[in-house]
Structures are given as C-alpha cells and as structure tokens.
Design a protein around this motif. Structure first.
Motif, PDB file in Angstrom:
ATOM      1  N   ALA A  18       0.835  -1.132   0.097  1.00 16.72           N
ATOM      2  CA  ALA A  18      -0.034   0.116   0.112  1.00 16.72           C
ATOM      3  C   ALA A  18       0.927   1.251   0.131  1.00 16.72           C
ATOM      4  O   ALA A  18       0.595   2.168  -0.867  1.00 16.72           O
ATOM      5  N   ILE A  21       2.430   1.417  -3.362  1.00 16.60           N
ATOM      6  CA  ILE A  21       1.405   2.187  -4.504  1.00 16.60           C
ATOM      7  C   ILE A  21       1.218   3.741  -4.063  1.00 16.60           C
ATOM      8  O   ILE A  21       1.273   4.502  -5.157  1.00 16.60           O
ATOM      9  N   GLN A  25       1.836   6.459  -7.087  1.00 15.77           N
ATOM     10  CA  GLN A  25       0.907   7.493  -7.171  1.00 15.77           C
ATOM     11  C   GLN A  25       1.265   9.035  -6.776  1.00 15.77           C
ATOM     12  O   GLN A  25       0.981   9.969  -7.610  1.00 15.77           O
ATOM     13  N   VAL A  74       2.387   1.125 -11.337  1.00 16.41           N
ATOM     14  CA  VAL A  74       1.019   1.336 -10.198  1.00 16.41           C
ATOM     15  C   VAL A  74       0.203   0.142 -10.895  1.00 16.41           C
ATOM     16  O   VAL A  74      -0.375  -0.591  -9.725  1.00 16.41           O
ATOM     17  N   GLU A  75      -0.261   0.034 -11.973  1.00 20.41           N
ATOM     18  CA  GLU A  75      -0.901  -0.790 -12.396  1.00 20.41           C
ATOM     19  C   GLU A  75      -0.617  -2.306 -12.067  1.00 20.41           C
ATOM     20  O   GLU A  75      -1.456  -3.103 -11.693  1.00 20.41           O
ATOM     21  N   GLN A  78      -1.307  -2.863  -8.155  1.00 19.35           N
ATOM     22  CA  GLN A  78      -2.474  -2.677  -7.716  1.00 19.35           C
ATOM     23  C   GLN A  78      -3.435  -4.162  -8.401  1.00 19.35           C
ATOM     24  O   GLN A  78      -4.266  -4.489  -7.628  1.00 19.35           O
ATOM     25  N   SER A  79      -2.955  -4.660  -9.525  1.00 19.55           N
ATOM     26  CA  SER A  79      -3.580  -5.741  -9.976  1.00 19.55           C
ATOM     27  C   SER A  79      -3.071  -7.213  -9.581  1.00 19.55           C
ATOM     28  O   SER A  79      -2.342  -7.607 -10.273  1.00 19.55           O
ATOM     29  N   CYS A  81      -0.705  -7.716  -7.106  1.00 21.61           N
ATOM     30  CA  CYS A  81       0.429  -7.557  -6.673  1.00 21.61           C
ATOM     31  C   CYS A  81       1.588  -8.110  -7.620  1.00 21.61           C
ATOM     32  O   CYS A  81       2.361  -9.259  -7.033  1.00 21.61           O
TER      33      CYS A  81
END
Length: 136
Positions: A18, A21, A25, A74-75, A78-79, A81
């Motif tokens: 987290a 990420i 971001q 980031v993608e 988020q998808s 790990c």
C-alpha cells in the motif's frame, strides 16, 4: 517471515505494498504538476529564452516514458501484486527524469521547473525503495 530484518508476513507485506503504491501515485501526481508547469511556461511565456524553451520541450519528451513507466508500475502493483519487471519500470522512468535533469543543468542557471524535476526524481526514488522492500 523476516527478510533482511523486515517483517514480511502477509499483513506487513500488504502494508508495504500500500505504501509503495501510494508513493508511486504521489510521484505520478508530482509528474503531472511538473508537466503542467513546463507546458504553461512554453505556452504563456513569450520571453522564455530559446535554450530554456528547448530544454523544456526536451523535458516534455523525457517525461512521457517516465510517466508511462510509473503508471504501468502502479497498475502492476494494484492488479494482484504482480512485481515482475517493476525494477525495470522504475529504473527506466528514473533514467528519463535524469535526461530532463541533465538538460536543465546544462543551462547553467535554475529555472522554475528545475527544482520540480529534482523533487520528482526524489519521489520516484522513494517509491522505488519502497517497492524494493517487496522484493522487486
């Protein structure tokens, strides 16, 4: 489970993910601000000297792959790990930022965008270091 003195049990790994990420971001948001500042200077400052104009235009080109790399990182995180290839994405983005930084340093004086590029580099470096805790 501990790796190099860091607790990497599933709950801790989730927290680190987290933070990684969020850091990525934050770096992406910072990129957007820098791109907007450089674009505004190019569009609204008719007295911008040619060398600065050229450096800013080059930086806009440099930021495109840096931004793409960070967005992809980031993608991936988020998808599900997926950390495969993250290091290459971060390093590629940092290389692009270094190109922009080199253009601005070659001017021999600071511009309004110069410190923003340095901050972007530091933010993406922090995001990269946090991602390294995940084993990338």
């Amino acid at each position: 489970m501990r790796e190099d003195g860091v607790d990497m049990s599933p709950s801790h790994k989730k927290e680190v993910t987290a933070y990684a990420i969020l850091a990525a971001q934050d770096a992406a948001n910072s990129y957007d601000s820098t791109l907007l500042a450089a674009s505004n200077q190019l569009e609204q400052n008719a007295s911008l000297p040619r060398p600065v104009r050229d450096a800013y235009e080059g930086c806009l080109n440099d930021y495109t792959p840096a931004e793409d790399s960070l967005d992809r990182a980031v993608e991936k995180m988020q998808s599900g790990c997926d950390f495969a290839g993250l290091a290459d994405l971060y390093l590629g983005g940092m290389t692009s930022l270094d190109s922009c930084r080199g253009r601005l340093l070659a001017l021999k004086y600071s511009t309004p965008v110069s410190p923003m590029v340095l901050v972007d580099r530091e933010r993406v470096s922090l995001a990269y270091m946090l991602a390294k805790l995940l084993g990338i």
